[in-house]
Structure formats: C-alpha cells, structure tokens
Write a protein that holds these residues in place. Structure first.
Motif, PDB file in Angstrom:
ATOM      1  N   UNK A   1       0.800  -1.227   0.000  1.00 27.94           N
ATOM      2  CA  UNK A   1       0.000   0.000   0.000  1.00 27.94           C
ATOM      3  C   UNK A   1       0.833   1.278   0.000  1.00 27.94           C
ATOM      4  N   UNK A   2       2.045   1.225  -0.550  1.00 28.85           N
ATOM      5  CA  UNK A   2       2.806   2.459  -0.750  1.00 28.85           C
ATOM      6  C   UNK A   2       2.138   3.223  -1.887  1.00 28.85           C
ATOM      7  N   UNK A   3       1.998   4.522  -1.747  1.00 28.84           N
ATOM      8  CA  UNK A   3       1.352   5.331  -2.774  1.00 28.84           C
ATOM      9  C   UNK A   3       2.400   5.804  -3.778  1.00 28.84           C
ATOM     10  N   UNK A   4       2.149   5.545  -5.060  1.00 31.01           N
ATOM     11  CA  UNK A   4       3.012   5.986  -6.154  1.00 31.01           C
ATOM     12  C   UNK A   4       2.189   6.982  -6.957  1.00 31.01           C
ATOM     13  N   UNK A   5       2.699   8.199  -7.161  1.00 34.50           N
ATOM     14  CA  UNK A   5       1.896   9.182  -7.894  1.00 34.50           C
ATOM     15  C   UNK A   5       2.775  10.209  -8.600  1.00 34.50           C
ATOM     16  N   UNK A   6       2.143  10.899  -9.561  1.00 34.21           N
ATOM     17  CA  UNK A   6       2.759  12.015 -10.256  1.00 34.21           C
ATOM     18  C   UNK A   6       1.716  13.132 -10.308  1.00 34.21           C
ATOM     19  N   UNK A   7       1.884  14.096 -11.196  1.00 39.25           N
ATOM     20  CA  UNK A   7       0.954  15.230 -11.239  1.00 39.25           C
ATOM     21  C   UNK A   7      -0.431  14.849 -11.748  1.00 39.25           C
ATOM     22  N   UNK A   8      -0.535  13.791 -12.545  1.00 37.64           N
ATOM     23  CA  UNK A   8      -1.817  13.489 -13.177  1.00 37.64           C
ATOM     24  C   UNK A   8      -2.524  12.238 -12.671  1.00 37.64           C
ATOM     25  N   UNK A   9      -1.831  11.324 -12.013  1.00 33.24           N
ATOM     26  CA  UNK A   9      -2.480  10.091 -11.557  1.00 33.24           C
ATOM     27  C   UNK A   9      -1.693   9.456 -10.418  1.00 33.24           C
ATOM     28  N   UNK A  10      -2.273   8.408  -9.854  1.00 36.90           N
ATOM     29  CA  UNK A  10      -1.617   7.712  -8.761  1.00 36.90           C
ATOM     30  C   UNK A  10      -2.157   6.310  -8.588  1.00 36.90           C
ATOM     31  N   UNK A  11      -1.431   5.501  -7.840  1.00 32.80           N
ATOM     32  CA  UNK A  11      -1.838   4.138  -7.560  1.00 32.80           C
ATOM     33  C   UNK A  11      -1.161   3.680  -6.263  1.00 32.80           C
ATOM     34  N   UNK A  12      -1.479   2.481  -5.834  1.00 36.84           N
ATOM     35  CA  UNK A  12      -0.877   1.888  -4.639  1.00 36.84           C
ATOM     36  C   UNK A  12      -0.205   0.576  -5.003  1.00 36.84           C
ATOM     37  N   UNK A  13       0.825   0.198  -4.246  1.00 36.85           N
ATOM     38  CA  UNK A  13       1.433  -1.108  -4.443  1.00 36.85           C
ATOM     39  C   UNK A  13       0.492  -2.182  -3.908  1.00 36.85           C
ATOM     40  N   UNK A  14       0.586  -3.368  -4.494  1.00 37.91           N
ATOM     41  CA  UNK A  14      -0.262  -4.477  -4.047  1.00 37.91           C
ATOM     42  C   UNK A  14       0.403  -5.214  -2.878  1.00 37.91           C
ATOM     43  N   UNK A  15      -0.112  -6.355  -2.524  1.00 38.76           N
ATOM     44  CA  UNK A  15       0.408  -7.107  -1.372  1.00 38.76           C
ATOM     45  C   UNK A  15       1.794  -7.680  -1.616  1.00 38.76           C
ATOM     46  N   UNK A  16       2.279  -7.601  -2.859  1.00 40.56           N
ATOM     47  CA  UNK A  16       3.617  -8.086  -3.191  1.00 40.56           C
ATOM     48  C   UNK A  16       4.586  -6.939  -3.481  1.00 40.56           C
ATOM     49  N   UNK A  17       4.120  -5.689  -3.336  1.00 40.86           N
ATOM     50  CA  UNK A  17       4.968  -4.527  -3.561  1.00 40.86           C
ATOM     51  C   UNK A  17       5.000  -4.027  -4.991  1.00 40.86           C
ATOM     52  N   UNK A  18       4.201  -4.631  -5.887  1.00 40.65           N
ATOM     53  CA  UNK A  18       4.192  -4.240  -7.293  1.00 40.65           C
ATOM     54  C   UNK A  18       3.116  -3.196  -7.573  1.00 40.65           C
TER      55      UNK A  18
END
Length: 65
Positions: free
Chosen positions: A32-49
């Motif tokens: 559940x680490x948040x990965x984002x930029x200026x236009x969108x974002x997502x979270x890592x899954x249970x395996x870190x991907x």
C-alpha cells in the motif's frame, strides 16, 4: 524512517510504468505504498508491485508510505 528500493520498467509505446517497491534493509515488499505524479496515482499491491499510466515521459514519480 524507511529506506526504499524502487525498480521501474517503462513501456514507452503505452506510457505504462510498472515497478516494485521494497524496504532496502529488510527486502520486504512495501504494501500500500502510494506511487503518484501530477496526473495520476496508484498503490502497491500485497507483493509490492504497481502499474501506473503516465501522460508525460518526463514526469517525476513520488512514493509515500
């Protein structure tokens, strides 16, 4: 404070970024680490991907726990 290891693969034709985030000391995936930029974002899954669609190849990515 966690130190991160971040691996990114870019498919330029689709402008899709996928990668893996792990703790640099324990090598455990960061869930559940948040990965984002200026236009969108997502979270890592249970395996870190994660997968993220980008609009600009020069965007910076930020990671937040």
């Amino acid at each position: 404070m966690k130190t991160l290891f971040f691996l990114v693969f870019i498919a330029s034709a689709q402008k899709q970024i996928s990668g893996f985030v792990q703790d640099s000391r324990t090598k455990e995936p960061l869930i559940n680490a948040m990965i984002f930029n200026q236009s969108s974002g997502t979270y890592t899954n249970t395996y870190g991907y994660f997968n993220l669609t980008i609009l600009n190849e020069n965007d910076s990515l930020l990671i937040q726990m």
